[in-house]
Write a protein that holds these residues in place. Structure first.
Motif, mmCIF file in Angstrom:
data_model
loop_
_atom_site.group_PDB
_atom_site.id
_atom_site.type_symbol
_atom_site.label_atom_id
_atom_site.label_comp_id
_atom_site.label_asym_id
_atom_site.label_seq_id
_atom_site.Cartn_x
_atom_site.Cartn_y
_atom_site.Cartn_z
ATOM 1 N N ALA A 53 0.851 -1.186 0.000
ATOM 2 C CA ALA A 53 0.000 0.000 0.000
ATOM 3 C C ALA A 53 0.887 1.235 0.000
ATOM 4 O O ALA A 53 1.832 1.330 0.786
ATOM 5 N N THR A 54 0.580 2.173 -0.886
ATOM 6 C CA THR A 54 1.286 3.454 -0.939
ATOM 7 C C THR A 54 0.296 4.561 -0.622
ATOM 8 O O THR A 54 -0.783 4.626 -1.221
ATOM 9 N N LEU A 55 0.652 5.415 0.315
ATOM 10 C CA LEU A 55 -0.175 6.564 0.666
ATOM 11 C C LEU A 55 0.506 7.828 0.166
ATOM 12 O O LEU A 55 1.720 7.988 0.322
ATOM 13 N N ILE A 56 -0.276 8.717 -0.432
ATOM 14 C CA ILE A 56 0.247 9.973 -0.976
ATOM 15 C C ILE A 56 -0.536 11.110 -0.343
ATOM 16 O O ILE A 56 -1.756 11.186 -0.482
ATOM 17 N N THR A 57 0.157 11.987 0.366
ATOM 18 C CA THR A 57 -0.506 13.097 1.019
ATOM 19 C C THR A 57 0.237 14.393 0.753
ATOM 20 O O THR A 57 1.377 14.382 0.275
ATOM 21 N N ARG A 110 -2.191 -10.357 -4.970
ATOM 22 C CA ARG A 110 -1.004 -9.517 -5.064
ATOM 23 C C ARG A 110 -1.330 -8.100 -5.537
ATOM 24 O O ARG A 110 -0.577 -7.489 -6.291
ATOM 25 N N ALA A 111 -2.441 -7.585 -5.077
ATOM 26 C CA ALA A 111 -2.844 -6.237 -5.475
ATOM 27 C C ALA A 111 -1.999 -5.185 -4.764
ATOM 28 O O ALA A 111 -1.637 -5.333 -3.592
ATOM 29 N N ASN A 112 -1.692 -4.104 -5.479
ATOM 30 C CA ASN A 112 -1.027 -2.934 -4.931
ATOM 31 C C ASN A 112 -2.049 -1.816 -4.806
ATOM 32 O O ASN A 112 -2.754 -1.511 -5.774
ATOM 33 N N ALA A 113 -2.125 -1.192 -3.640
ATOM 34 C CA ALA A 113 -3.024 -0.052 -3.461
ATOM 35 C C ALA A 113 -2.228 1.236 -3.521
ATOM 36 O O ALA A 113 -1.099 1.315 -3.021
ATOM 37 N N ALA A 134 5.103 5.861 1.890
ATOM 38 C CA ALA A 134 4.285 7.056 2.129
ATOM 39 C C ALA A 134 4.984 8.248 1.491
ATOM 40 O O ALA A 134 6.176 8.472 1.723
ATOM 41 N N VAL A 135 4.251 8.989 0.670
ATOM 42 C CA VAL A 135 4.799 10.120 -0.080
ATOM 43 C C VAL A 135 4.213 11.417 0.470
ATOM 44 O O VAL A 135 2.992 11.536 0.630
#
Length: 460
Positions: A53-57, A110-113, A134-135
């Motif tokens: 999981a990648t979070l972008i804020t 194998r899903a990427n969020a 996390a970005v």
């Protein structure tokens, strides 16, 4: 029992989404709200199935960066789940997971969020979907009535980092001193990104800065070169200074309807031609490239995906409506709108403008920020002007003081009416540039869709 409860919640969310679509609504958040009411831990249960999981804020660029990273990961043959509509509160993330799940609550293998996260919702989203990456893009004044001052958000984010998984990588825009300061609160891997081109023109004198001092040390930020807002080559009298980025852009130059630059990555460099204008688009590409690098994507895949980028909803989106070209440039705070205006200031260029100002909760109910936008710079480039939205009178007054031409029609709250007037005024095959705040963008984009507007590349 928990599995049955999750299945029931997912089915309810999917049913709600189908009903909303049948009623003509996008239904991006209500399904998530329904699921949360039935199963408060549904998002965490679904996210536990993710491969990463990648979070972008950040304040500006979240939606575009999210779309860019999703495209990169798909080019790397990964299954991608993301909140494509820009619904970035917890309920929007829940809705995206529910949409991707099958009726039994199982996600694709194998899903990427890739989730953009509202500045104030980061902690809750990270708790439900612990990030691998996390970005943090930038931190600028936006919706002060909701978020408070940006220094308080920086402190809140610093606290949130203490709850991230230790194996996570954070990617920081080190040209923003508030973002760079987050590294001091993180003991894991950090990937820094920024601009290394020493020939970038400096910010216009007097352009607003959203951060002027370090909330941790109280030291003022000083600059050898400032690109826009508080982004640039910064340092403080206390000895802090901009770190050297590992992911950077150099040799930046305009290229047709986009920008070309050299993308420097830890594994080498790539010549990129990005089909999006403005320095802020380069920052979005760097943020996506940094996240992709942290996720192990090869440089050539990153380059090719960035070069096939398509504008996110309402962000430099080019449409054809009633025989007129329409460009929609979302502008929701002073720094972001100043950068959008910069893309409209090539020598000799003049534009038909439709400016839409709303004051909904998602826009910020305090619209005094419009006085910090450099509308004066747009005067020589404005061929005709139309003004609409809930606070049309306030915007018309601001533009009058900025010296723009008088509106071609009376400013009105009715976005449909002013859109039709503007389209009828613009000669065929000329372009109407629409500059809306967030809820106005959703409204005008819906109306354009009802007119049968098509993206330019779909009709070329």
């Amino acid at each position: 029992m928990n599995a049955a409860r999750l299945t029931a919640a997912v089915l309810a969310g999917k049913t709600t989404r189908l009903a909303m679509r049948a009623l003509g609504s996008g239904g991006t958040t209500l399904p998530g709200l329904v699921v949360e009411q039935l199963h408060g831990g549904a998002a965490h249960a679904l996210a536990g199935q993710l491969s990463a999981a990648t979070l972008i804020t950040g304040t500006n660029g979240k939606t575009t960066t999210t779309a860019m990273l999703a495209r990169i990961l798909r080019a790397d043959d990964r299954v991608v789940i993301y909140n494509r509509s820009g619904s970035n509160l917890m309920r929007g993330v829940t809705a995206s997971l529910v949409e991707a799940a099958n009726p039994l609550g199982a996600l694709p293998g194998r899903a990427n969020a890739v989730f953009e996260a509202d500045e104030a919702a980061l902690s809750d989203i990270a708790a439900a979907a612990p990030p691998s990456v996390a970005v943090f893009t930038n931190l600028m004044r936006d919706q002060l009535d909701r978020y408070g001052e940006i220094e308080s958000i920086a402190l809140r984010w610093a606290d949130a980092l203490g709850h991230f998984p230790g194996a996570a990588t954070i990617a920081l825009n080190v040209d923003d001193p508030l973002i760079a300061s987050l590294e001091a609160h993180w003991s894991g891997d950090c990937l820094r990104f920024g601009i290394e081109d020493s020939d970038i023109p400096p910010a216009p004198e007097g352009e607003v800065m959203d951060a002027v001092w370090d909330p941790m040390t109280q030291d003022d930020f000083r600059y050898t070169r400032r690109y826009f807002a508080q982004l640039g080559r910064w340092h403080t009298d206390g000895g802090a200074q901009r770190p050297t980025p590992q992911v950077s852009a150099d040799q930046i130059s305009p290229h047709e309807d986009g920008v070309a630059f050299t993308l420097r990555l830890p594994e080498g460099e790539q010549a990129v031609t990005l089909p999006a204008e403005g320095l802020y688009s380069v920052y979005n590409a760097l943020a996506a490239a940094a996240a992709a690098t942290a996720l192990g994507v090869e440089p050539d895949t990153i380059r090719s995906a960035l070069e096939s980028h398509e504008a996110a909803f309402g962000r430099q989106e080019d449409l054809l409506a009633n025989g007129r070209r329409v460009r929609v440039l979302l502008g929701k705070n002073p720094s972001g709108l100043n950068q959008a205006l910069r893309t409209l200031q090539a020598p000799g260029e003049r534009h038909h403008l439709l400016v839409l100002l709303n004051d909904g909760i998602a826009d910020g109910e305090d619209v005094s920020w419009i006085w910090d936008v450099d509308w004066e710079s747009q005067g020589p480039h404005c061929r005709s002007l139309f003004v609409g939205g809930d606070r049309a009178a306030d915007m018309a007054l601001r533009l009058e003081y900025a010296g723009l031409p008088a509106p071609c029609a009376e400013a009105t709250r009715d976005i449909g009416e002013i859109l039709n007037r503007a389209l009828n005024h613009v000669p065929e095959h000329e372009q109407l540039v629409i500059l809306p705040t967030y809820t106005a963008m959703l409204d005008v984009r819906r109306r354009l869709g009802q007119m049968g507007a098509s993206r330019l590349w779909d009709v070329a």
